[in-house]
Design an enzyme around this catalytic site. Structure first.
Site, PDB file in Angstrom:
ATOM      1  N   ASN A   1      30.841  37.823  37.584  1.00 26.99           N
ATOM      2  CA  ASN A   1      31.170  36.890  38.661  1.00 26.99           C
ATOM      3  C   ASN A   1      29.885  36.159  39.056  1.00 26.99           C
ATOM      4  O   ASN A   1      28.854  36.799  39.249  1.00 26.99           O
ATOM      5  CB  ASN A   1      31.739  37.718  39.824  1.00 26.99           C
ATOM      6  CG  ASN A   1      32.231  36.889  40.988  1.00 26.99           C
ATOM      7  OD1 ASN A   1      31.446  36.495  41.838  1.00 26.99           O
ATOM      8  ND2 ASN A   1      33.528  36.650  41.040  1.00 26.99           N
TER       9      ASN A   1
ATOM     10  N   CYS B   1      31.903  29.897  47.589  1.00 23.03           N
ATOM     11  CA  CYS B   1      30.585  29.794  48.226  1.00 23.03           C
ATOM     12  C   CYS B   1      30.405  28.409  48.850  1.00 23.03           C
ATOM     13  O   CYS B   1      30.884  27.415  48.317  1.00 23.03           O
ATOM     14  CB  CYS B   1      29.477  29.983  47.195  1.00 23.03           C
ATOM     15  SG  CYS B   1      29.574  31.529  46.330  1.00 23.03           S
TER      16      CYS B   1
ATOM     17  N   ASN C   1      35.520  41.860  55.321  1.00 26.65           N
ATOM     18  CA  ASN C   1      34.123  42.063  54.919  1.00 26.65           C
ATOM     19  C   ASN C   1      33.357  40.758  55.039  1.00 26.65           C
ATOM     20  O   ASN C   1      33.901  39.674  54.799  1.00 26.65           O
ATOM     21  CB  ASN C   1      34.036  42.664  53.502  1.00 26.65           C
ATOM     22  CG  ASN C   1      33.846  41.608  52.442  1.00 26.65           C
ATOM     23  OD1 ASN C   1      32.740  41.130  52.209  1.00 26.65           O
ATOM     24  ND2 ASN C   1      34.949  41.211  51.801  1.00 26.65           N
TER      25      ASN C   1
ATOM     26  N   GLY D   1      45.441  42.993  47.295  1.00 25.52           N
ATOM     27  CA  GLY D   1      46.272  44.071  47.842  1.00 25.52           C
ATOM     28  C   GLY D   1      46.906  44.985  46.815  1.00 25.52           C
ATOM     29  O   GLY D   1      47.833  45.728  47.141  1.00 25.52           O
TER      30      GLY D   1
HETATM   31  C1  LIG Z   1      33.539  44.319  49.860  1.00 27.12           C
HETATM   32  C2  LIG Z   1      34.038  43.164  49.045  1.00 27.12           C
HETATM   33  C3  LIG Z   1      33.133  42.411  48.282  1.00 27.12           C
HETATM   34  C4  LIG Z   1      33.588  41.316  47.514  1.00 27.12           C
HETATM   35  N1  LIG Z   1      32.688  40.595  46.760  1.00 27.12           N
HETATM   36  C5  LIG Z   1      33.135  39.568  45.966  1.00 27.12           C
HETATM   37  C6  LIG Z   1      32.235  38.848  45.106  1.00 27.12           C
HETATM   38  O1  LIG Z   1      31.051  39.183  44.982  1.00 27.12           O
HETATM   39  N2  LIG Z   1      32.738  37.804  44.386  1.00 27.12           N
HETATM   40  C7  LIG Z   1      34.070  37.455  44.434  1.00 27.12           C
HETATM   41  O2  LIG Z   1      34.482  36.500  43.759  1.00 27.12           O
HETATM   42  N3  LIG Z   1      34.944  38.148  45.211  1.00 27.12           N
HETATM   43  C8  LIG Z   1      34.511  39.182  45.973  1.00 27.12           C
HETATM   44  N4  LIG Z   1      35.409  39.903  46.742  1.00 27.12           N
HETATM   45  C9  LIG Z   1      36.861  39.564  46.689  1.00 27.12           C
HETATM   46  C10 LIG Z   1      37.622  40.513  45.757  1.00 27.12           C
HETATM   47  O3  LIG Z   1      37.124  40.440  44.432  1.00 27.12           O
HETATM   48  C11 LIG Z   1      39.144  40.207  45.758  1.00 27.12           C
HETATM   49  O4  LIG Z   1      39.340  38.883  45.314  1.00 27.12           O
HETATM   50  C12 LIG Z   1      39.785  40.340  47.128  1.00 27.12           C
HETATM   51  O5  LIG Z   1      39.221  41.435  47.834  1.00 27.12           O
HETATM   52  C13 LIG Z   1      41.307  40.544  47.050  1.00 27.12           C
HETATM   53  O6  LIG Z   1      41.646  41.707  46.325  1.00 27.12           O
HETATM   54  P1  LIG Z   1      41.925  43.140  47.019  1.00 27.12           P
HETATM   55  O7  LIG Z   1      42.864  42.908  48.169  1.00 27.12           O
HETATM   56  O8  LIG Z   1      42.502  43.990  45.942  1.00 27.12           O
HETATM   57  O9  LIG Z   1      40.599  43.654  47.505  1.00 27.12           O
HETATM   58  C14 LIG Z   1      34.976  40.989  47.520  1.00 27.12           C
HETATM   59  C15 LIG Z   1      35.878  41.761  48.280  1.00 27.12           C
HETATM   60  C16 LIG Z   1      35.433  42.833  49.037  1.00 27.12           C
HETATM   61  C17 LIG Z   1      36.442  43.646  49.816  1.00 27.12           C
END
Ligand SMILES: Cc1cc2nc3c(=O)[nH]c(=O)nc-3n(C[C@H](O)[C@H](O)[C@H](O)COP(=O)(O)O)c2cc1C
Length: 302
Positions: A99, A130, A69, A244
């Site tokens: 967040n 960021c 993404n 994951g």
């Molecule tokens: C569509 C999307 C938007 C995300 N937006 C943020 C965000 O705004 N702030 C943040 O710290 N992480 C953001 N993340 C990261 C997730 O919070 C998470 O750390 C990361 O996706 C790993 O976990 P997962 O594999 O279960 O998705 C985003 C991830 C995805 C897929």
């Protein structure tokens, strides 16, 4: 039924499961799927001082066992959060983790100040991935100096629990975790997405308009698990593990590796009720394996 309560800083979670920021919006859509009060905590999307438009489209693509993404942290800003999102989120009996994102230390501090006094905000999760515009667009979370500066500043601006969300796009995550704790972080969360890209051989174009994006989902789990294991052994503050997690068994693996709580992200896109299924599954795992309290399994892998 086993005891599921855990504590992250001053935040008491009735069970160790929260949502991963950005994959759950501000809860409105998900509240139609399940009662958000069932969650250990609600973690919402990154919020900045002013509204951010995000990146041009396309900004999402599928990958084997995951997704990329490049949303670009689109959000409506802190004032809109206070006026439009928070009143809705306050209806639920789960602590709220906000967040926060910014392009300068001052911007992070401003968000913490704007939201810090609001009833219903329990903790801040600093997204240190960021880019810092005043330091050549290097992410804050990729250097000990950068992470120290931002954590100290946010911590000095609020009484709320401060969680630092670590980036996996570094060579030595443990040194950054230690720096965040030394700077006053009450807890850590990890991992954020792994930087990647995707090319369409047919069109000979990048699949994301932004060229690069963040990889998430089952593909990143082994990396996340290893990082949680290394970090949890090195620091004495609680760790929220993510990356994951799709099933209760995935979540249990993170707890065994040393996480005190877990967050469900991309898994929610496949099964909108994944977080609730995972809470139930952790409880079942504890019962079936003779544990009375979830704390008994934290960090016991050998
Ligand atoms: C569509 C999307 C938007 C995300 N937006 C943020 C965000 O705004 N702030 C943040 O710290 N992480 C953001 N993340 C990261 C997730 O919070 C998470 O750390 C990361 O996706 C790993 O976990 P997962 O594999 O279960 O998705 C985003 C991830 C995805 C897929």
């Amino acid at each position: 039924m086993a005891r599921l309560e855990v504590k992250i800083g001053n935040v008491v979670m009735k069970n160790p499961v929260t949502t991963a920021s950005g994959t759950f919006g501000f809860g409105k859509e998900m509240a139609e799927v399940f009662d958000l009060s069932l969650l250990g905590a609600i973690t919402v999307k990154g919020t900045s001082v002013e509204p951010w438009l995000g990146n041009p489209t396309p900004r999402i693509c599928e990958t084997p066992a995951g997704m990329l993404n490049a949303i670009g942290l689109q959000n409506d800003g802190a004032e809109a959060f206070l006026a439009e999102k928070l009143p809705f989120l306050r209806r639920f009996d789960s602590p709220l983790i906000v967040n926060i994102v910014g392009h300068s230390v001052e911007e992070y501090v401003k968000v913490a100040e704007m939201l810090g006094g609001a009833e219903g905000v329990d903790a801040f999760e600093i997204n240190v991935s960021c880019p810092n515009v005043s330091r050549g667009f290097l992410a804050f979370g990729t250097s000990v100096e950068g992470i120290t500066e931002i954590v100290k500043a946010v911590k000095g601006a609020t009484d709320k629990t401060v969680i630092t969300k670590l980036s996996p796009n570094v060579t030595d995550i443990v040194s950054l975790a230690e720096a965040a704790v030394k700077a006053g972080s009450d807890a850590l969360s990890l991992i954020n997405t792994l930087l990647g890209t995707s090319i369409d051989a047919k069109t000979r174009k990048f699949r994301l308009a932004n060229v690069t994006g963040g990889l998430s989902g089952p593909a990143v789990k082994p990396v996340a698990l290893r990082m949680v294991y290394d970090v949890a052994r090195a620091v004495d503050v609680p760790v929220i593990g993510m990356g994951g997690i799709v099933t209760a068994e995935d979540a249990v693996e993170f707890l065994l590796a040393g996480a005190t709580a877990v967050a469900v992200g991309t898994g929610t896109f496949v099964n909108p009720a994944a977080a609730i299924d995972i809470i139930d599954g952790i409880d079942k795992y504890l019962d079936e394996n003779g544990f009375e309290d979830v704390k008994e399994i934290i960090g016991i892998v050998s």
